[in-house]
Design an enzyme around this catalytic site. Structure first.
Site, PDB file in Angstrom:
ATOM      1  N   SER A 232     -10.771  -1.253  -0.993  1.00 25.85           N
ATOM      2  CA  SER A 232      -9.472  -1.296  -0.325  1.00 25.85           C
ATOM      3  C   SER A 232      -9.623  -1.444   1.179  1.00 25.85           C
ATOM      4  O   SER A 232      -8.693  -1.861   1.859  1.00 25.85           O
ATOM      5  CB  SER A 232      -8.674  -0.024  -0.637  1.00 25.85           C
ATOM      6  OG  SER A 232      -9.377   1.118  -0.214  1.00 25.85           O
TER       7      SER A 232
ATOM      8  N   HIS B 194      -2.023   8.369  -4.513  1.00 30.78           N
ATOM      9  CA  HIS B 194      -3.241   7.938  -5.209  1.00 30.78           C
ATOM     10  C   HIS B 194      -2.985   6.980  -6.374  1.00 30.78           C
ATOM     11  O   HIS B 194      -3.845   6.829  -7.237  1.00 30.78           O
ATOM     12  CB  HIS B 194      -3.998   9.168  -5.711  1.00 30.78           C
ATOM     13  CG  HIS B 194      -4.482  10.054  -4.621  1.00 30.78           C
ATOM     14  ND1 HIS B 194      -5.549   9.731  -3.821  1.00 30.78           N
ATOM     15  CD2 HIS B 194      -4.022  11.244  -4.162  1.00 30.78           C
ATOM     16  CE1 HIS B 194      -5.750  10.685  -2.938  1.00 30.78           C
ATOM     17  NE2 HIS B 194      -4.830  11.610  -3.117  1.00 30.78           N
TER      18      HIS B 194
ATOM     19  N   ASP C 243       0.850  -1.186   0.000  1.00 28.25           N
ATOM     20  CA  ASP C 243       0.000   0.000   0.000  1.00 28.25           C
ATOM     21  C   ASP C 243       0.885   1.235   0.000  1.00 28.25           C
ATOM     22  O   ASP C 243       2.050   1.156  -0.362  1.00 28.25           O
ATOM     23  CB  ASP C 243      -0.933  -0.037   1.219  1.00 28.25           C
ATOM     24  CG  ASP C 243      -2.307   0.531   0.901  1.00 28.25           C
ATOM     25  OD1 ASP C 243      -2.358   1.661   0.397  1.00 28.25           O
ATOM     26  OD2 ASP C 243      -3.307  -0.144   1.171  1.00 28.25           O
TER      27      ASP C 243
END
Length: 732
Positions: free
Chosen positions: A506, A216, A143
């Site tokens: 997510s 992002h 992530d």
């Protein structure tokens, strides 16, 4: 006391720009880009001491730059090359594949209680006890990084780091060695692939470390999922995705196969492209694909109109509210003169302060982020915002932490508010409204509901494999939040918070990753496929009213294309009775039956495949998957049929007999042979055959229809459920 151990991998991020028209400029066409090159590992000539030396020798141009080498889940390297250099590499005999990097986008409490993991019930205690709270299990989270000081990563009362751990905690000036502990046991960051394409990182807004700056998007050349595997993780949690491409061109699918081949469970978010069909991503059958559902909690913030009507909305705005018992002038941003479209969306610089000052402004959803619209309204002098869904968004609502008093309403509600404003203008009486924030509400019914943004099937790459596999809590989830990012995510938002409310698949994916770790701890011998099977065959499809889950976007009943096998049920997954297991060999047969070439398969599996026998084994749908999906092309046929062969393994009682119950899709005939499975020992495998017969339906050319049902094997103690989806297609 012990707990799950976490490993974070930071991916350098970027926002994607809109596509430009093709250029004929030769210099632009030869601009270096990042490519991933997969090679035949054992073809290295002995003259080269290492594979890296061999890879470097393959780069003939002085401008070509080697970025990373890969040697765990696949073999090869990434490099910065011109397109012509990439084409040259494709011609080399030892090169299996060359593909350019892809931008991957983030698919971005009460959920443990909703899942039954935080209660005094015997089942909840049994699950955590049998799994020893996930002791000695390591989850690799790929992530945007981590803020290690948050209490979520406190290692109080935890045992030592597992001996199998081979990874490291990469330290920098802003990520000291003390950032890692017995819970956050390792952290790495990868920036070279990003910087090769985009230049040096902006270190005023991003960290050159594993510390989270909330980016992002990610570049796949920097993923290095192999390091997740070689460091000794048990579960990889991947909350990013992109466009669906054939598996041999999908870096995530390739890396995930390597992880699965090493016994690592890989869960990935389904994507936030819903509620439209064919939007699901991360669809490889060796990946557990997770959609999002709601929990029984929301954050009501209702709109009170001047005509007395109350419009339901949601928000987690927690700043100074609007004045009590005061009504404010209400305007629709798209009503003002000038660029009505930009103003309707409340884009930057689109609002006239003279039009919105001191008023509550209705903004349409789309283009810029939801909180950013509130900032635009605030800058222009507005006192509040009503954010209205568009037709495509439907009635699904996401609670945001806005920078001014604001709430979100559904598409129908937005239409009603705009009509009220227009009516007031015609009658020459000003439209008024206020927003009433009601805090937190629990025990909401119905729940769960399939979140409107959750990506849906059918599977764009392999419709015979039902995706998503399951859904899990993903709407308005409380999670730790980095210290230097405001809760709205807007750069000008200087508020600080320990936790924040987030929504997206997510958020759903890590729930399943954690459950997989608990199951692996309780059943160390289970394969990744066995864990997924346990989660799927015990999933449920009814809400807390006892009715089939609904689709948040429409309010209608949802289907297997929305929720897959259903919503995960942790307690039942611990003891599923039977499992559908799979090996890497089974996946190779699947790829053969998918008509992939031997070279395509080698790109994915790192081994040469012999498809001569696999093609005789049946069709793609014969992969031993816990769900069954048939696709019939009508072609003027009146009757059509297919069959599925499945193998189940007994993981329940040694002596047990399972009888089948069939609930066929409407208008279909489904038979199962045999109708009874008798097991004499744990680990015993038995086969059964499912035959599906369908009659042609009236469809216009190019259209399709879908019906679903299920088969349930039961021994009186366990109910092992598999959804059946049948799609009828009328060719053009």
């Amino acid at each position: 006391m012990s707990s799950l151990l976490l490993l974070f991998f930071l991916l350098c991020t970027t926002t994607s720009s809109s596509s430009s028209s093709p250029s004929t400029n030769k210099n632009e066409a030869e601009t270096p880009k990042t490519f991933i090159i997969k090679v035949q590992y054992d073809a290295k000539p002995s003259i080269f001491p290492t594979h890296k030396h061999w890879y470097e020798s393959s780069l003939s141009s002085a401008s070509a730059t080697l970025l990373h080498t890969y040697d765990t889940v696949f073999h090869g390297f990434s490099a910065k090359l011109t397109p012509s250099e990439a084409l040259r590499l494709k011609t080399l005999p030892h090169v299996l594949a060359v593909f350019s990097e892809q931008v991957r986008h983030l698919h971005t409490t009460r959920s443990p209680q909703f899942l039954g993991l935080k209660s005094s019930s015997d089942s909840a205690g049994l699950l955590l006890k049998e799994s020893d709270f996930g002791s000695d299990l390591v989850i690799g989270v790929i992530d945007t990084g981590v803020w290690p000081e948050r209490q979520s990563f406190n290692d109080r009362d935890l045992g030592p780091v597992p001996r199998k751990w081979k990874g490291q905690c990469v330290t920098t000036n802003d990520f000291p060695a003390t950032s890692c502990n017995r819970k956050l046991i390792g952290a790495r960051f990868f920036s070279q692939g990003y910087e090769s394409t985009n230049g040096k990182m902006n270190e005023t807004t991003e960290f050159r470390s594993p510390r989270d700056s909330d980016g992002h998007g990610t570049h796949t050349a920097s993923i290095a999922a192999g390091s997740a595997v070689s460091d000794g993780v048990d579960v990889v949690s991947l909350s990013v995705g992109g466009v669906v491409v054939p598996y041999f061109l999908d870096a995530i699918a390739i890396a995930a196969f390597g992880a699965s081949d090493h016994g690592v469970f890989v869960s990935a978010s389904a994507g936030n492209g819903g509620p439209g069909g064919l939007t699901v991503t991360n669809v490889a059958p060796w990946v557990t694909t997770v959609g999002a559902g709601t929990i029984d909690r929301d954050f009501p913030a209702d709109v009170h109109l001047g005509n007395g009507k109350i419009i339901p909305g949601v928000s987690v705005y927690s700043g100074p509210g609007l004045k009590k018992d005061q009504m404010y002038s209400l305007v629709y941003a798209g009503s003002e003169s000038g660029d009505g479209y930009s103003a309707s969306l409340c884009l930057e610089g689109s609002l006239d302060p003279a039009f919105v000052r001191g008023k509550i402004v209705v903004c349409d959803r789309g283009i810029n982020s939801r909180p950013a619209k509130g900032e635009v309204v605030k800058k222009a002098g507005g006192v509040g915002m009503i954010l209205a869904n568009g037709v495509f968004d439907g009635e699904g609502l996401v609670a945001d932490c806005h920078v001014l008093p604001a709430t979100s309403v559904g598409a129908a509600s937005g239409d009603e508010i705009r009509k009220y404003i227009m009516s007031a203008e015609k009658s020459k009486s000003p439209a008024t409204a206020t927003i009433v924030f009601k805090g937190t509400r629990v025990n909401v019914r119905p729940a769960p509901v399939v979140a409107s943004f959750s990506a849906r099937g059918p599977n764009p790459e392999t419709p015979e494999i039902l995706k998503p596999d399951v859904i899990a809590p993903g709407l308005n989830i409380l999670a730790a939040w980095p210290d230097k990012v405001g809760p709205s995510g807007i750069p000008t938002d200087k508020r600080k918070t320990e936790f924040n409310i987030l929504s997206g698949t997510s958020m759903a994916c890590p729930h399943v990753s954690g459950l997989a770790a608990l199951l692996k701890a309780a059943h160390p011998d289970w394969s990744p496929a066995a864990i997924r099977s346990a989660l799927m065959t015990t999933a449920y499809t009814v809400d807390n009213r006892g009715e089939t889950m609904i689709d948040e976007s429409t309010g209608n009943t949802s289907t297997a294309l929305d929720f897959g096998a259903g919503h995960v049920h942790p307690q039942k997954a611990m003891n599923p009775g039977l499992i559908y297991d799979l090996t890497s060999y089974d996946y190779v047969n699947f790829l053969c039956n998918s008509n992939y070439t031997v070279n395509n398969i080698q790109v994915i599996t790192r081994r040469k495949a012999d498809c001569s026998g696999a093609t005789r084994a049946g069709h793609v749908g014969n992969l031993n998957y816990p769900s069954l999906s048939a696709v019939f092309q009508q072609y003027g046929k009146h009757k059509m049929s297919t069959h599925f062969i499945r193998t189940v393994t007994n993981v329940g009682d040694p002596n047990s007999a399972y009888k089948v119950t069939i609930r066929p899709p409407s208008g279909m005939t489904v038979t199962v042979q045999p109708e009874k499975l008798v097991f004499r020992r744990v680990g015993q495998k038995l086969n059964f055959l499912v035959r599906v017969e369908a009659t042609a339906v009236k469809l216009s050319p190019g259209s399709s229809s879908m019906k679903s049902g299920k088969i349930v094997w039961s021994d009186g103690k366990h109910n092992v459920t598999s959804p059946i989806v049948v799609t009828m297609q009328q060719p053009l």
